[in-house]
Design a protein around this motif. Sequence first.
Motif, short mmCIF file in Angstrom:
data_model
loop_
_atom_site.label_atom_id
_atom_site.label_comp_id
_atom_site.label_asym_id
_atom_site.label_seq_id
_atom_site.Cartn_x
_atom_site.Cartn_y
_atom_site.Cartn_z
N GLU A 104 0.74 -1.17 0.10
CA GLU A 104 0.06 -0.16 0.13
C GLU A 104 0.72 1.37 -0.06
N LYS A 131 2.01 1.56 -3.46
CA LYS A 131 0.90 1.98 -4.27
C LYS A 131 0.76 3.64 -4.26
N ARG A 132 0.45 4.24 -2.89
CA ARG A 132 0.20 5.78 -2.72
C ARG A 132 1.14 6.62 -3.27
N ARG A 133 2.56 6.29 -3.17
CA ARG A 133 3.75 6.86 -3.83
C ARG A 133 3.69 7.07 -5.42
N VAL A 154 0.71 6.76 -7.26
CA VAL A 154 -0.54 7.55 -7.52
C VAL A 154 -0.03 8.86 -7.34
N ARG A 155 0.51 9.40 -6.36
CA ARG A 155 1.05 10.83 -6.06
C ARG A 155 2.12 11.17 -7.08
N GLU A 156 2.81 10.49 -7.36
CA GLU A 156 3.80 10.83 -8.69
C GLU A 156 2.90 11.07 -9.86
N LEU A 213 -8.36 4.76 -2.94
CA LEU A 213 -6.92 4.72 -3.03
C LEU A 213 -6.82 6.05 -3.77
N THR A 245 -8.29 9.36 -2.34
CA THR A 245 -7.49 9.85 -1.01
C THR A 245 -6.16 10.28 -1.50
N GLU A 246 -5.61 10.27 -2.69
CA GLU A 246 -4.51 10.84 -3.13
C GLU A 246 -4.67 11.82 -4.28
N GLY A 247 -5.90 12.18 -4.23
CA GLY A 247 -6.17 13.76 -4.94
C GLY A 247 -6.65 13.53 -6.35
#
Length: 281
Positions: free
Chosen positions: A139, A142-144, A146-148, A203, A206-208
Amino acid sequence: MASTDHSALQKTIPLPGDGLDASRMPGHWLLARLGKRVLRPGGVELTRWMLDALGVDPEDRVVELAAGLGATARLTLVRRPAAYTAVDRDATAVAALSALAAPGPTQVRAVRSDAADTRLPDGDATVVYGEAMLTMQPEPAKRRIVREALRLLDGSTGRYAIHELCLLPDDLDPALAERITHDLHEAIHVGARPLTPTAWSELLATEGFTVTAIKTAPMALLEPRRLIADEGVVPALRIAGRALRNPAALRRVLHMRSVFHRHRDHLGAISLLAVPTPSQP
């Protein structure tokens, strides 16, 4: 640069997994070495839906994360975007992607980098997508990633899409989900961590991102009908022939297929389209 096909790549560029025994290498590398080009859980049909939903056109600057050996890149380049950048951390994949040529004026480049830290400029893309790669990450990773993707996108026109494995239904028993994850890891030798459709949407949210479209499909990667639809009759027969001549590879392929078949009621493919959520005033 002259364009090339997958068979030529096999002869001229080492594929991932060189030097590894067929019984040990990651499943997607094994399938690539057998000649399989489409390594996406929903097959080429769901990939085409994703590209249609993204609406890639000649004004777009596209970044593909974990681009692999270029099966989706070719479908993207046919749409003649202004620019296409393939990102992959595997040197052999980057070498293969560097051999791609666009049918029009598209500026094509391949960079060796991590999907979570591409080192590309902020707002460098109007379209970012990735397939069959977030599933393989824990997880936090995954979040890193999606943020990228969000960082790379031009906020005014940016679109992001993913194509991944999913668990079904949304209220799947956690113990069964854990068993499926374990069986996948044992079969493909990669730590697959698929999410339910709602969890994938959450997911991204929550990451924008705001999810604007979702499509699911059966996970039938190694079923004969999907194999022929994705690869064509003759290439599918060649893949089967190579597997039959390699007992270790054949055992791995049959094991993977048995796991996918065993969990067919709870494994699917999913593609989600999203746009950056507008900042609140």
